[in-house]
Design a protein around this motif. Structure first.
Motif, PDB file in Angstrom:
ATOM      1  N   ASN A 137       0.885  -1.246  -0.133  1.00 21.44           N
ATOM      2  CA  ASN A 137       0.040  -0.009   0.133  1.00 21.44           C
ATOM      3  C   ASN A 137       1.064   1.149  -0.026  1.00 21.44           C
ATOM      4  O   ASN A 137       1.629   1.293   0.987  1.00 21.44           O
ATOM      5  N   GLU A 138       0.891   2.019  -1.190  1.00 24.11           N
ATOM      6  CA  GLU A 138       1.557   3.190  -1.229  1.00 24.11           C
ATOM      7  C   GLU A 138       0.477   4.324  -1.213  1.00 24.11           C
ATOM      8  O   GLU A 138      -0.374   4.506  -1.667  1.00 24.11           O
ATOM      9  N   ARG A 139       0.912   4.998  -0.083  1.00 23.97           N
ATOM     10  CA  ARG A 139      -0.286   5.934   0.495  1.00 23.97           C
ATOM     11  C   ARG A 139       0.585   7.343   1.012  1.00 23.97           C
ATOM     12  O   ARG A 139       1.621   7.389   1.328  1.00 23.97           O
ATOM     13  N   GLY A 140      -0.301   8.396   1.102  1.00 26.17           N
ATOM     14  CA  GLY A 140       0.233   9.718   1.575  1.00 26.17           C
ATOM     15  C   GLY A 140      -0.451   9.646   2.904  1.00 26.17           C
ATOM     16  O   GLY A 140      -1.313   8.861   3.437  1.00 26.17           O
ATOM     17  N   GLY A 141       0.104  10.744   3.872  1.00 21.82           N
ATOM     18  CA  GLY A 141      -0.279  11.014   5.143  1.00 21.82           C
ATOM     19  C   GLY A 141       0.709  10.940   6.080  1.00 21.82           C
ATOM     20  O   GLY A 141       1.806  10.461   6.079  1.00 21.82           O
ATOM     21  N   PRO A 142       0.301  11.632   7.234  1.00 19.47           N
ATOM     22  CA  PRO A 142       1.306  11.654   8.335  1.00 19.47           C
ATOM     23  C   PRO A 142       1.613  10.315   9.175  1.00 19.47           C
ATOM     24  O   PRO A 142       0.622   9.460   8.763  1.00 19.47           O
ATOM     25  N   GLU A 143       2.514  10.407   9.893  1.00 21.32           N
ATOM     26  CA  GLU A 143       2.772   8.974  10.649  1.00 21.32           C
ATOM     27  C   GLU A 143       1.473   8.441  11.453  1.00 21.32           C
ATOM     28  O   GLU A 143       1.280   7.269  11.411  1.00 21.32           O
ATOM     29  N   GLU A 144       0.688   9.223  11.909  1.00 17.72           N
ATOM     30  CA  GLU A 144      -0.604   8.707  12.648  1.00 17.72           C
ATOM     31  C   GLU A 144      -1.541   7.880  11.652  1.00 17.72           C
ATOM     32  O   GLU A 144      -2.130   6.912  12.038  1.00 17.72           O
ATOM     33  N   VAL A 145      -1.595   8.418  10.562  1.00 22.81           N
ATOM     34  CA  VAL A 145      -2.454   7.832   9.293  1.00 22.81           C
ATOM     35  C   VAL A 145      -1.824   6.456   8.860  1.00 22.81           C
ATOM     36  O   VAL A 145      -2.598   5.562   8.763  1.00 22.81           O
ATOM     37  N   CYS A 146      -0.337   6.443   8.940  1.00 21.59           N
ATOM     38  CA  CYS A 146       0.248   5.303   8.557  1.00 21.59           C
ATOM     39  C   CYS A 146       0.106   3.976   9.421  1.00 21.59           C
ATOM     40  O   CYS A 146      -0.242   2.981   9.296  1.00 21.59           O
ATOM     41  N   LEU A 147      -0.067   4.678  11.032  1.00 19.43           N
ATOM     42  CA  LEU A 147      -0.224   3.497  11.805  1.00 19.43           C
ATOM     43  C   LEU A 147      -1.543   3.041  11.719  1.00 19.43           C
ATOM     44  O   LEU A 147      -1.974   1.764  12.228  1.00 19.43           O
ATOM     45  N   ASP A 148      -2.502   3.940  11.583  1.00 12.47           N
ATOM     46  CA  ASP A 148      -3.875   3.599  11.533  1.00 12.47           C
ATOM     47  C   ASP A 148      -4.025   2.578  10.329  1.00 12.47           C
ATOM     48  O   ASP A 148      -5.008   1.668  10.578  1.00 12.47           O
ATOM     49  N   CYS A 149      -3.624   2.886   9.155  1.00 13.14           N
ATOM     50  CA  CYS A 149      -3.582   1.770   8.373  1.00 13.14           C
ATOM     51  C   CYS A 149      -2.902   0.587   8.495  1.00 13.14           C
ATOM     52  O   CYS A 149      -3.371  -0.531   7.846  1.00 13.14           O
TER      53      CYS A 149
END
Length: 167
Positions: free
Chosen positions: A112-124
């Motif tokens: 999954n290649e995506r944008g967003g801050p680290e918090e969103v990365c952890l959510d994903c």
């Protein structure tokens, strides 16, 4: 015991991530392919496919039945029984690459290649992890009961992924 192990994440610039999972499932890839590429299959573990044109360039609209998130996009890679890739408004590029191991086991290499801050990365990371556990259950004949879904498992996974980044 779940066959889903923790993922890896790699920062690819400011607020851009590459998330990876590798799953080893005890089923033939011909049985697994429909779970990743058909309306009925996706509903059992991931989302309702309100639109799914199963071809390169085809339109895709996925509606997550646990959160209500709707993501639209295109099929950006399609190699029957081997690669399905969807590039979606909310989730970026999601790619499933299947590799048969003998006749009754399959490896999924998921990116999954995506944008967003680290918090969103952890959510994903937590979200994909839970969805892959649901895929494992669906392949064992137990599709997700979305009416009974809670965020309890997701919250535990989210904390586990957060603790990895603090270590």
């Amino acid at each position: 015991m779940s066959l889903v192990s923790h993922a890896t994440s790699e920062r690819r610039g400011e607020d851009h991530w590459l998330l990876r999972f590798e799953l080893h499932l005890p089923c033939a890839y011909a049985d697994l392919w429909p779970a990743l590429t058909t309306e009925d299959g996706l509903r059992g573990w991931l989302a309702a496919a309100d639109v799914l044109e199963r071809r390169l360039g085809g339109a895709v609209t996925l509606r997550w039945l646990n959160t209500g998130t709707v993501a639209t996009g295109r099929v950006t890679a399609w190699d029957v029984e081997r690669v399905a890739e969807y590039t979606l408004s909310e989730h970026g590029r999601i790619r499933f690459h299947l590799e048969a191991v003998g006749t009754d086991s399959t490896v999924i290499r998921f990116v999954n290649e995506r944008g967003g801050p680290e918090e969103v990365c952890l959510d994903c990371l937590a979200g994909w992890h839970e969805h892959f556990e649901l895929l494992e259950s669906a392949m064992a004949g137990r599709p997700a009961d979305w009416s009974a879904w809670t965020d309890t498992r997701w919250a535990r996974l989210r904390e586990a992924y957060a603790s990895f980044t603090r270590a």
